[in-house]
Structure formats: structure tokens, C-alpha cells
Design an enzyme around this catalytic site. Structure first.
Site, short mmCIF file in Angstrom:
data_model
loop_
_atom_site.label_atom_id
_atom_site.label_comp_id
_atom_site.label_asym_id
_atom_site.label_seq_id
_atom_site.Cartn_x
_atom_site.Cartn_y
_atom_site.Cartn_z
N TYR A 480 140.05 59.14 -109.91
CA TYR A 480 139.69 58.22 -109.96
C TYR A 480 139.75 57.98 -107.89
CZ TYR A 480 138.43 53.41 -109.98
OH TYR A 480 138.38 52.09 -110.05
N SER A 560 132.64 54.85 -112.39
CA SER A 560 133.80 53.74 -111.16
C SER A 560 133.40 54.83 -110.13
CB SER A 560 134.19 52.86 -111.97
OG SER A 560 134.52 51.74 -111.36
N ASP A 644 125.10 46.53 -117.20
CA ASP A 644 126.40 46.94 -115.87
C ASP A 644 125.71 45.83 -114.67
OD1 ASP A 644 128.65 47.77 -114.39
OD2 ASP A 644 127.78 49.99 -114.42
N HIS A 679 129.62 48.12 -118.04
CA HIS A 679 130.16 49.26 -117.40
C HIS A 679 130.89 49.23 -118.23
CE1 HIS A 679 132.02 50.17 -113.19
NE2 HIS A 679 132.84 49.72 -113.47
#
Length: 719
Positions: A480, A560, A644, A679
Site C-alpha cells: 500500500y 486504491s 466507485d 471501492h
């Protein structure tokens, strides 16, 4: 552009093969994606954007493109021979009872429960030893399970009324339903058009919530940048709600939240310009005509009130404390110069909470949990003895609660709920999941590797015991690296499905995250964002050097901001991995801030409008702008949801179009677009199972597997 990929035997077209190949590769014919002349100028630099038309999520052209791409993608996935077996195994593993810790609200204890394969968790309640009853069943919100509970239940102080949000199709936009607790009857009109909001009650009269004005154009992609805090009084219409903060140009902020203290005496307002940093304001609710006063007038730090005791406030802050601390101050004079340290900053990152009249300081020590218990005078009571090395969460509750609950898990330990007695510090197992999984067959260890600039980065590697370090193990490297978010050890049934097949699951704690406090976060932001990609690349190189895997058996995955990580890494080092799996990614770094609340991410990214230097830096790694003609990119499956409205699907659409137009070699570049999905939050379990079966099937197939590495597991499917 149309292309044909992976024609195993050219002789099929031109001459006879001497023998049939063992397995015919899947042929992919991509839909043609039209290119249109669109040029933007940034600081005298012209940037072409031929797929700008895909940003229009309301157009028939875009809708047709989505259908054509899905037809191609699912046509490919349907031909993977072991895809159904993976789906069956995941379904089997998920089919166990899952129950949350209970929460006492008035006479009832409430908890979430899933019998096994229900799309959404059901909320039950129980009064004493009386029979359980269903309080709220989100599975009945819609026939297909795409309407979900959009957050937690919020009860009035007397526990007689509850408000809860729902999400439709995975959207961040919410509706809020108000219900009588005793009768379970809806008591007034549903509130609509609410986004990025909590619900915080003022006694029993009403509650505070936040939202934006309804955007012009598409509510899924139009920019939203002035958040407002409202007060809804029970029994009144939503158009009568009182605007508390955010209605003037001076009060314009992208995020505004409001929170009332447990005793109901104070409202705290937190305006934010971006996802990091907030101002802090206060209103004394015990004085009806009190003014809103400003405690912190800048958004350079993060500070939140976590508790009050009379007029004494307890504030969590990273002001002059990058790893966070707790301070106290009197509400009569709450300015920062009057703050007194209560739980001082340490070398480890602090996340505090309260329950049963105590403070619980949860620290991250190299991304794993350590919990200390304090009394209200700041005296250390004890270190909480945890069941092992992993992630502990919970310990929250009201002051009068005699027993608290916490959960514990790591990458090979299913999440187990424990009771905790704060008087004597004892823990007991409250509920252990009955999943068909033996953690003794797996091992999980933390290593430290060196990134490009010499920084030491931790990574946890999990796999079945006894694997050979021969460079041939299928491996997923997950990352991430942003927004001060920490990746802590946690259990996932999806990871079990992967590791049962001999797969390795590796998670590095990249810069940009919050594992080592604000300095670690800032080291992966704006002009230092490349550090995050370098950390991820170095993690892959470590796994390869230590023979856990090799480039032919490595997949990189993230969602993301992690989707950006994957997109940037695969365009910078396409040779490093065999498979890339960017999910709901931020992939157009020149335009991300023009959609929905994207401008709020500027603390981490900067924007292309800030300066020529920032524009050049973003252009240098923006995945959409760094796909090159004639480069052999890894087998790629981009994933997104058509609803999203956080990271709009246009990011993924444009990236996939660029890859399909420019890919060299035989690796497929597909996009899987989930319909009526956002999302990720609230995704029905049935869809989650399908998504992972497709992802793992695609990954293993493109690593060269024509059958599952562990075929023996198939015996478990047999009736």
C-alpha cells in the site's frame, strides 16, 4: 487497436504441427478503443489524453466499452481450467459462522453474525438470557445484496433510537435511516445525499452528520470539495437541518466531521483540507447560546479529543510528537500552549482508546501490537498480555462496562475474540472461529530488507511449512504505502486459498504508511513518492534473491493507493514480475484531483497544478502516462467497480486502454469491471469469492500452471 495474443502454434494458420501442444493458450481479441484528440497544456508542456472520453461515466459510449471489455475478460477467465475449483474451495472455507464481539446498548447486547455465506452480516440483539432476535438484516435491503450497511449503528443516549447509514451499489454516498429501537420501526423520513460522515448524537434530541451539496453532473465522478456539518433534530424534515459549519468561503474544507463527547457536554469539529492534518474547534453544548471557538487554527497536525472527564479533555495529537501522544487540558482554556502530556510520545506509534474507566494505549512495534493499560491519572496499570505476535484491536467501551472485548489475529491465525477484565488483566477466549484451517501447518516470519537508499524496511512472509526455496514458488507481493495507513498482520480466508496451493504471501511495510509515525509517512509523499515504489521493488528483489520466488512466479497486488503502487512498479520495472494486479487504482496522476474528493489526497501526492516541478514529478511516474510502445508488460488484470466514486473507474479504464494499445509480447492485459460495485466496502461475499477466484486463477495460469499446484485439495470438494 485490435490484437491477437498467445496463439500457441502458428502452424494452425500456416502449416501442420508435427504434434499437438500440451495446452492451447487462450487467444485474446481486445475490443477496439477509440482514440480522440484531446490535449492539455501544463506549464508549456502538451499532454495528450486520447481516452478522456472514458471519464464520462454517464455516456452510452463508455457503457458499451465496459460491456465489451467485460465480455473479453470473462471470456478469457472462463477458459482457465481450475478457476471453478478455486471458487469452490474459497466457498467451502468461507462457509463457517462468523460472529463479532457484542456491544452493550441499553438493555440489549448487539453483535454481527454471518451464518457462513450470507452476502451481508446480520445484526442480532439479546436482552440478558432471553432468546436472540434479528435486529437488522442487510441481506433484505436488496435482492442481489448490493445495498449494504454503510457504517455502524449509532444510538441516542437513552438507547431508544438508532440511526444507521446504507450504501447502494458500493457508492460512498449514503442514506441514513432512523429507527425506533423497541419496535424496529422506521420513525421518520430517510436522510439522503450524505457522504464521508459519522453520526454523533446530541443527547436524545438529534445528531450531527456531514455531507456535500449535490454535485452538478455525475454524482459518481463530479468534484466535491466543500464539506458541511449539519445538525438533524428528530421529528423535522432534512431541509430544516441546521448548518453548523462549512457554509461560507472561509469555512470551506474538503472534509468536516463533528463528534460529541460521551457526557454530551461538548461538540468538537474537525475541518480538514486533505486526508492528513486537521483544525479543531469546540462548542459547549451545556450552554445553548455558546459560540464555536477555535482551538487549533491550522491543519498542520492531527489532533482529536478521545475522552472527557468533567471539563478535563484528553486529546490524541501528533503536534510536536510524530509518533503521537495523549495530552490533557481544561475545556475552559483549551489552547495548545496549555496542553500537558498524559501519555508521552515513545519510539513506537500510539493508537489510544478508552473503556471501563481506563485508557488503552496500543502501540505498533515493527507493525505488531503491544497494549498498555493506564488509569485516568496517567498511571501505568499493566501491559496487556496478548495471545501471540500479531494485531490486537478493541478494548473500547463505555466507562461503566465491566468487561471489554478485543480481537487478535495474524496472517496465519484466524481472528479470535477475547474478553478482557480490566480489574485483574485476565483474558479469556470468547469466540473462536470454526474455520477448516490448521495454522500449525503454516509459518509467518518478519524480515528486514534494504531499500534503494539504504532504508531498512520490514516485511512479513507467510507460507506453508516445508516449502523449497528454489525460486519456483508462486508469490503475491502485496503493498500500500500511503496516507499514514499501516498494514498490520491480519487473517484472510482468501490468503488461505492461495497458500494452500503452495503460494507465498508477502507484505512489506512501505514508506508512506504509518508504521513508524509521521516521519515514515512523509518519507513517501509528494516529491518523495518514488521511495514507496523503490521500497516495493526492493521487496521483490529480496524475495527473488532469497529464492522464495523468481520473476516468472511473482505477482504484485494492491488496491486504491496500492493500485497506484502496482501501476507505477509495473511500468518502471516490467521485467520484475510475471503478473500485475492493480485494483481500484489511482492511475492518472495529472487529473486525479479533478474527480469527486480526489483533491483531498494532495497531501500525499501534490497536484499537477502546484508547480512545474510537481507536474514533472507526477508525470514521471503516473501509470497512465508511462505505458510505452513496444514494452512487454506483465500479464495484467486491472480491477475496478463501475460505481466507485472514491477512485473513479476512469483511472482503470484509461490505464487498461493504454496497455492494450501498446503491449508488446504475449501477456494479456485485461480489465475486470464489477457492476453495481464501488471501492470495495459492502461488497457481497458472493462477489468477493468470484473476484478472488478470478484473480488467483488468472495469476496461476499466467505463471504457467495448467492445473492447480495442490490438486489433492480438490478431494475436499467431492460430495
Amino acid at each position: 487497436m485490435k490484437q491477437l495474443l498467445k496463439i500457441s502454434c502458428l502452424a494452425v494458420l500456416f502449416f501442420s504441427c508435427e504434434q499437438e501442444p500440451k495446452k492451447t493458450e487462450i487467444i485474446v481479441t481486445y475490443p477496439e478503443t477509440q482514440q480522440k484528440e484531446v490535449v492539455d497544456t501544463y506549464f508549456d508542456t502538451e499532454i495528450k489524453d486520447p481516452y478522456r472520453w472514458l471519464e464520462d461515466d454517464t455516456s452510452e459510449e463508455t457503457e458499451a466499452w465496459v460491456k465489451d471489455q467485460n465480455k473479453t475478460t470473462f471470456g478469457y477467465l472462463d477458459k482457465i481450467p481450475f478457476r471453478d475449483a478455486l471458487k469452490k474451495r474459497y466457498t467451502q472455507l468461507m462457509n463457517y459462522e462468523k460472529i463479532s464481539a457484542p456491544r452493550k446498548e441499553g438493555e440489549y447486547s448487539y453483535f454481527y453474525k454471518n451464518d457462513g455465506l450470507q452476502n451481508q452480516y446480520v445484526i442480532y440483539r439479546q436482552k440478558g438470557d432471553e432468546e436472540l432476535e434479528v435486529f437488522l438484516d442487510p441481506n433484505k435491503f436488496s435482492e442481489d445484496g448490493t445495498v449494504s450497511l454503510g457504517g455502524g449503528l449509532s444510538f441516542s443516549k437513552d438507547k431508544k433510537t438508532v440511526a444507521y447509514p446504507i450504501s447502494e451499489g458500493g457508492s460512498d454516498w449514503r442514506k441514513v435511516i432512523i429507527m425506533d429501537v423497541a419496535s424496529k420501526q422506521v420513525v421518520e423520513d430517510t436522510l439522503v445525499d450524505i457522504k464521508f460522515s459519522g453520526i454523533s448524537w446530541k443527547e436524545n434530541d438529534g445528531f450531527y452528520y456531514s455531507s456535500y451539496d449535490k454535485p452538478k453532473g455525475s454524482e459518481l465522478s463530479a468534484k466535491t470539495d466543500q464539506h458541511k456539518l449539519y445538525y438533524h433534530k428528530l421529528g423535522t424534515k432534512q431541509n430544516e437541518d441546521i448548518l453548523v459549519y462549512g457554509g461560507t468561503p472561509e469555512e470551506k474544507h474538503r472534509y468536516v466531521s463533528g463528534s460529541v463527547t460521551e457526557d454530551g457536554n461538548y461538540l468538537f469539529i474537525y475541518p480538514k483540507i486533505s486526508t492528513s492534518g486537521n483544525k479543531m474547534l469546540m462548542k459547549d453544548l451545556s450552554k445553548p447560546d455558546s459560540e464555536i471557538i477555535t482551538i487549533i487554527d491550522h491543519a498542520n497536525t492531527d489532533s482529536f479529543v478521545i475522552e472527557s472527564n468533567g471539563s478535563k479533555l484528553y486529546i490524541m495529537t501528533n503536534m510536536d510528537a510524530p509518533n503521537q501522544k495523549v495530552v490533557t487540558v481544561d475545556a475552559s482554556n483549551p489552547a495548545p500552549e496549555n496542553w500537558v502530556d498524559f501519555i508521552p510520545e515513545t519510539e513506537n506509534v500510539l493508537s489510544p482508546g478508552t473503556g471501563s474507566g481506563y485508557f488503552f494505549a496500543t502501540y505498533m512495534v515493527d507493525a505488531v501490537s503491544k497494549v498498555l493499560q493506564y488509569d485516568y491519572d496517567g498511571k501505568l496499570v499493566r501491559e496487556v498480555k496478548l495471545p501471540g505476535v500479531g494485531t490486537a484491536g478493541g478494548f473500547g467501551g463505555d466507562k461503566e462496562d465491566e468487561i471489554l472485548y478485543y480481537s487478535f489475529s495474524n496472517y496465519k491465525t484466524p481472528g479470535t475474540t477475547y474478553t478482557y477484565n480490566p480489574k485483574d488483566g485476565t483474558s479469556k477466549v470468547y469466540r473462536k472461529p470454526g474455520i477448516d484451517f490448521n495454522p500449525d501447518e503454516y509459518e509467518s516470519k518478519q524480515v528486514f530488507y534494504t531499500s534503494k537508499d539504504g532504508t531498512k524496511v520490514p516485511m512479513i512472509i507467510t507460507h506453508k511449512k516445508g516449502i523449497k526455496l528454489d525460486g519456483k514458488n508462486p508469490t503475491i507481493l502485496y503493498g500500500y504505502g500511503g496516507f499514514n495507513i499501516s498494514l498490520r498482520p491480519s487473517f484472510s480466508v482468501a490468503n488461505v486459498v492461495w497458500m494452500e496451493q503452495g503460494g507465498i504471501y508477502a507484505v512489506p511495510n512501505l514508506r508512506g504508511g504509518g508504521e513508524y509515525g509521521k516521519k515514515w509517512h512523509n518519507a513517501g509523499t509528494k516529491m518523495q513518492k518514488q521511495n514507496v515504489f523503490d521500497d516495493f521493488i526492493a521487496a521483490a528483489e529480496y524475495l527473488i534473491a532469497k529464492k522464495y520466488t523468481s520473476s516468472d512466479f511473482l505477482a504484485i497486488r494492491g488496491g486504491s493507493n496500492g493500485g497506484l503502487l502496482v501501476g507505477a512498479t509495473m511500468t518502471q520495472r516490467p521485467d520484475l514480475m510475471k503478473v500485475a494486479l492493480p485494483a481500484v487504482g489511482v492511475l492518472d496522476m495529472l487529473r486525479y484531483h479533478t474527480f469527486t474528493s480526489g483533491a483531498g489526497w494532495a497531501y500525499d501526492y501534490g497536484t499537477s497544478e502546484d508547480s512545474k516541478e510537481m507536474f514533472d514529478y507526477l508525470k514521471g511516474y503516473s501509470p497512465v502516462h508511462n505505458v510505452k510502445e513496444g514494452v512487454a508488460y506483465p500479464a495484467t488484470m486491472v480491477t475496478t467497480g463501475d460505481h466507485d466514486d472514491r477512485v473513479v473507474p476512469a483511472h482503470s479504464f484509461k490505464f487498461a486502454a493504454e496497455l492494450q494499445a501498446k503491449q508488446s509480447g504475449n501477456n494479456p492485459t485485461l480489465i475486470r469491471i464489477e457492476t453495481d460495485a464501488g471501492h470495495g466496502a459492502g461488497t457481497p461475499i458472493s462477489k468477493t469469492i468470484e473476484q478472488y477466484a478470478d484473480m488467483y486463477g488468472f495469476t496461476l495460469y499466467n505463471m504457467g500452471f495448467k492445473e492447480l499446484p495442490n490438486k489433492a485439495i480438490l478431494e475436499k470438494f467431492k460430495d
